[in-house]
Design a protein around this motif. Structure first.
Motif, PDB file in Angstrom:
ATOM      1  N   UNK A 259       0.827  -1.216   0.000  1.00  0.00           N
ATOM      2  CA  UNK A 259       0.000   0.000   0.000  1.00  0.00           C
ATOM      3  C   UNK A 259       0.857   1.259   0.000  1.00  0.00           C
ATOM      4  N   UNK A 260       1.934   1.275   0.815  1.00  0.00           N
ATOM      5  CA  UNK A 260       2.847   2.439   0.806  1.00  0.00           C
ATOM      6  C   UNK A 260       3.462   2.616  -0.584  1.00  0.00           C
ATOM      7  N   UNK A 261       3.942   1.510  -1.133  1.00  0.00           N
ATOM      8  CA  UNK A 261       4.670   1.623  -2.411  1.00  0.00           C
ATOM      9  C   UNK A 261       3.744   1.997  -3.559  1.00  0.00           C
ATOM     10  N   UNK A 262       2.458   1.739  -3.376  1.00  0.00           N
ATOM     11  CA  UNK A 262       1.477   2.104  -4.408  1.00  0.00           C
ATOM     12  C   UNK A 262       0.879   3.496  -4.173  1.00  0.00           C
ATOM     13  N   UNK A 263       1.265   4.125  -3.062  1.00  0.00           N
ATOM     14  CA  UNK A 263       0.796   5.497  -2.815  1.00  0.00           C
ATOM     15  C   UNK A 263      -0.551   5.593  -2.135  1.00  0.00           C
ATOM     16  N   UNK A 264      -1.004   4.513  -1.477  1.00  0.00           N
ATOM     17  CA  UNK A 264      -2.279   4.597  -0.753  1.00  0.00           C
ATOM     18  C   UNK A 264      -2.149   5.534   0.441  1.00  0.00           C
ATOM     19  N   UNK A 265      -3.280   6.026   0.889  1.00  0.00           N
ATOM     20  CA  UNK A 265      -3.291   6.827   2.115  1.00  0.00           C
ATOM     21  C   UNK A 265      -3.078   5.925   3.316  1.00  0.00           C
ATOM     22  N   UNK A 266      -2.462   6.475   4.361  1.00  0.00           N
ATOM     23  CA  UNK A 266      -2.351   5.734   5.626  1.00  0.00           C
ATOM     24  C   UNK A 266      -2.728   6.652   6.772  1.00  0.00           C
ATOM     25  N   UNK A 267      -3.712   6.192   7.505  1.00  0.00           N
ATOM     26  CA  UNK A 267      -4.123   6.908   8.719  1.00  0.00           C
ATOM     27  C   UNK A 267      -3.152   6.466   9.808  1.00  0.00           C
ATOM     28  N   UNK A 268      -2.366   7.408  10.334  1.00  0.00           N
ATOM     29  CA  UNK A 268      -1.370   7.035  11.336  1.00  0.00           C
ATOM     30  C   UNK A 268      -1.831   7.486  12.708  1.00  0.00           C
ATOM     31  N   UNK A 269      -1.602   6.636  13.673  1.00  0.00           N
ATOM     32  CA  UNK A 269      -1.967   6.935  15.058  1.00  0.00           C
ATOM     33  C   UNK A 269      -0.791   6.596  15.944  1.00  0.00           C
ATOM     34  N   UNK A 270      -0.638   7.372  17.015  1.00  0.00           N
ATOM     35  CA  UNK A 270       0.400   7.057  17.990  1.00  0.00           C
ATOM     36  C   UNK A 270       1.536   8.049  17.932  1.00  0.00           C
ATOM     37  N   UNK A 271       2.285   8.046  19.021  1.00  0.00           N
ATOM     38  CA  UNK A 271       3.406   8.958  19.189  1.00  0.00           C
ATOM     39  C   UNK A 271       4.429   8.800  18.062  1.00  0.00           C
ATOM     40  N   UNK A 272       4.808   9.892  17.432  1.00  0.00           N
ATOM     41  CA  UNK A 272       5.853   9.856  16.408  1.00  0.00           C
ATOM     42  C   UNK A 272       5.427   9.234  15.087  1.00  0.00           C
ATOM     43  N   UNK A 273       4.124   8.968  14.910  1.00  0.00           N
ATOM     44  CA  UNK A 273       3.674   8.310  13.669  1.00  0.00           C
ATOM     45  C   UNK A 273       3.510   9.328  12.545  1.00  0.00           C
ATOM     46  N   UNK A 274       3.870   8.925  11.335  1.00  0.00           N
ATOM     47  CA  UNK A 274       3.633   9.714  10.130  1.00  0.00           C
ATOM     48  C   UNK A 274       2.377   9.209   9.443  1.00  0.00           C
ATOM     49  N   UNK A 275       1.489  10.119   9.057  1.00  0.00           N
ATOM     50  CA  UNK A 275       0.315   9.726   8.291  1.00  0.00           C
ATOM     51  C   UNK A 275       0.245  10.503   6.987  1.00  0.00           C
ATOM     52  N   UNK A 276      -0.570  10.002   6.070  1.00  0.00           N
ATOM     53  CA  UNK A 276      -0.760  10.694   4.785  1.00  0.00           C
ATOM     54  C   UNK A 276      -2.222  10.570   4.392  1.00  0.00           C
ATOM     55  N   UNK A 277      -2.806  11.695   4.046  1.00  0.00           N
ATOM     56  CA  UNK A 277      -4.222  11.677   3.666  1.00  0.00           C
ATOM     57  C   UNK A 277      -4.457  12.608   2.488  1.00  0.00           C
ATOM     58  N   UNK A 278      -5.277  12.154   1.531  1.00  0.00           N
ATOM     59  CA  UNK A 278      -5.581  13.008   0.370  1.00  0.00           C
ATOM     60  C   UNK A 278      -6.762  13.906   0.683  1.00  0.00           C
ATOM     61  N   UNK A 279      -6.707  15.122   0.185  1.00  0.00           N
ATOM     62  CA  UNK A 279      -7.676  16.134   0.599  1.00  0.00           C
ATOM     63  C   UNK A 279      -8.504  16.694  -0.554  1.00  0.00           C
ATOM     64  N   UNK A 280      -8.206  16.299  -1.808  1.00  0.00           N
ATOM     65  CA  UNK A 280      -8.916  16.934  -2.917  1.00  0.00           C
ATOM     66  C   UNK A 280     -10.397  16.546  -2.930  1.00  0.00           C
TER      67      UNK A 280
END
Ligand code: SF4
Length: 405
Positions: A259-280
Motif C-alpha cells: 500500500x505504501x509503495x502504491x501510494x495509498x493513504x495511511x491513517x497514522x496513530x500514535x506517538x511519532x507516527x507519520x500519516x498521509x491523507x488526500x484532501x482533494x
C-alpha cells in the motif's frame, strides 16, 4: 471507494539499538504505560474521525500495521482495545491484514496466542541475524537460538504468516554470509523475508562512531554482491523478490507495505507516527497532507488526554491536536513519490493508472524524454503502461527515480 491502511506506532523498546533512528525510547518493562497509551491512541482516533469526517468514512481499509519501537511489549489487552475501536470506527474489508512487529526477546508462544485472539494475523519478527556475534555487534537483546525459538513459538501459536527481518552485508561478512541464515528461516516455513543493508544514520550511536572513523563498514562492492546473492538464492527457493528489500512466497506479499509503495493513504496513530491523507474534492487533481505526531510519549499522551477530556482543546475547535507538524503535498509531489516508491517494486510504476487516480499528468514530454534516455542506458524498461527498473539496477533505484523528477 478508495483503499487505505492504518499505521499504529508503539514507541518503547527494552534497549536502544546503536543503528536505530526510529521514534523509540528505552524503557524498563514495568514502566510501560500500556493502558494510558491505548487511551491516548483511542482519543487520537476519535479526533481524526471527527476531523477527517466523510473522507474517512468513504475509504475501504485493507490493513493495520503496528510498528515501533517494539509493539510486542504492548499488553495484548491494551492493543486489543485499540484494534477493536479501529474495527468499529472504520470500514474494513473482510479479514484485513493485521501485522504486529515483534522482537524475539518479547515474543513467547503465550503472547503470540494472545495476539491471535485479538485479531492479529501476521507477525513481522526482527530477527536481523542468526549469528550471535552479529547480534552483539547490532546491540540486540536476543541470540540466534532465541530468534529461532520466537519464530517457532509464533508458528506453534497458529500464525501462518510470519515474516523475518535480516540485515545483510555487515562489516565482517562475506557476500554469501546471509544465505545460510535466510535458508534457516525458509526451512522453518517462513513465507516472507525482509532483507536490509545496515544504514548508518546521523544521530545514532553508529552514526557517531562512523563520523569519527571508528565504525568498520562493509565495502560497496561486497554489499552489492550480497544483494545479488540473496536475490538468486531466495528466488531459487521459490520466493519472489517483489520489492528491493522484500521477498515473499507468491501471494504472501505484505499488503500493508505494498500500500505504501502504491501510494495509498495511511491513517497514522500514535506517538511519532507519520500519516498521509488526500484532501482533494471529487474530480479535482490530487493533493494531500503528510502529518507527523508529537514524538515524545509523555507529551503525546498529555495532548491526547487534553483532547479526550474536552477541556476546550479539540482538533476541530482550536487546531490543537497530537499533530506536531504537517506538510502539504501537491499533485506533482505525489507523482514523484509514486515514481520513487513504485520503481522499487518488481511490478514497477504504473504510469497511466497513476494519472487516472491522481488526475495529474505523469507522462509529460519532459519526463518521457528522461524515461527514454534511462531506457537507452539500461536503467529503465518500459513495458506497456509500466516503467520498471531491471533487478541488476535496483541498488541505484533512487538515482533512477530522481532522473524522472
Ligand atoms: S528494537 Fe527496533 S525500534 Fe527498538 S531500538 Fe532496536 S531497531 Fe530501534
Amino acid at each position: 471507494m478508495r483503499d487505505a491502511t492504518v499505521y499504529l506506532h508503539f514507541p518503547w523498546c527494552l534497549e536502544k539499538c546503536p543503528y536505530c533512528d526510529f521514534v523509540s525510547y528505552k524503557v524498563d518493562r514495568p514502566a510501560i504505560a500500556h493502558e494510558a497509551y491505548a487511551d491516548a491512541v483511542l482519543a487520537e482516533l476519535e479526533a481524526r474521525v471527527s476531523t477527517l469526517g466523510d473522507s474517512l468514512a468513504s475509504r475501504r481499509f485493507i490493513s493495520i500495521f503496528v510498528g515501533g519501537g517494539t509493539p510486542s511489549l504492548w499488553a495484548s489487552e491494551s492493543l486489543g482495545r485499540v484494534l477493536e475501536a479501529l474495527r468499529s470506527r472504520l470500514h474494513f474489508i473482510d479479514d484485513p491484514e493485521v501485522t504486529v512487529e515483534c522482537n524475539p526477546s518479547s515474543l513467547s508462544e503465550g503472547h503470540a496466542r494472545d495476539l491471535r485472539a485479538i485479531g492479529v494475523n501476521r507477525l513481522s519478527v526482527g530477527v536481523q541475524s542468526l549469528d550471535d556475534e552479529d547480534l552483539k555487534y547490532l546491540g540486540r537483546l536476543h541470540d540466534g537460538a532465541g530468534a529461532m525459538n520466537a519464530l517457532r513459538a509464533a508458528q506453534t501459536a497458529g500464525f501462518k504468516r510470519v515474516s523475518g527481518d535480516l540485515i545483510y552485508a555487515l562489516p565482517v561478512h562475506s557476500a554469501e554470509a546471509s544465505l545460510p541464515m535466510a535458508g534457516q528461516l525458509l526451512d522453518l516455513g517462513l513465507t516472507h523475508v525482509s532483507a536490509y543493508q545496515l544504514t548508518i544514520e546521523p544521530g545514532t550511536r553508529f552514526g557517531e562512531l562512523a563520523k569519527r572513523g571508528r565504525l568498520p563498514m562493509a565495502d560497496e562492492g561486497t554489499s552489492a554482491e550480497a544483494f545479488l546473492a540473496l536475490d538468486s538464492y531466495m528466488e531459487g527457493r521459490g520466493l519472489r523478490h517483489y520489492e528491493v528489500s522484500n521477498f515473499a512466497v507468491p501471494g504472501q506479499e505484505s499488503v500493508h507495505n505494498t500500500g505504501y509503495w502504491r501510494g495509498l493513504e495511511y491513517l497514522a496513530l500514535g506517538c511519532g507516527a507519520y500519516g498521509f491523507w488526500r484532501m482533494e474534492g471529487p474530480g479535482e487533481p490530487a493533493w494531500g497532507v503528510r502529518y507527523l505526531n508529537e514524538k515524545l510519549p509523555e507529551s503525546y499522551m498529555q495532548l491526547a488526554r487534553t483532547m479526550r477530556d474536552g477541556t476546550g482543546f479539540t482538533a476541530e475547535t482550536t487546531g490543537h491536536s497530537t499533530t506536531a507538524s504537517t506538510e502539504r503535498l501537491d499533485g506533482e509531489t505525489l507523482v514523484k513519490e509514486r515514481i520513487m516508491l513504485g520503481l522499487r517494486m518488481a511490478d514497477g510504476f504504473h504510469v497511466e493508472a497513476s494519472e487516472a487516480d491522481l488526475l495529474v499528468p505523469v507522462r509529460t514530454p519532459e519526463r518521457q524524454r528522461s524515461a527514454d534516455k534511462l531506457e537507452q542506458r539500461g536503467r529503465l524498461c518500459a513495458e506497456g503502461e509500466r516503467w520498471l527498473v531491471p533487478k541488476s539496477r535496483w541498488l541505484f533505484v533512487d538515482g533512477t527515480a530522481a532522473e524522472l523528477f
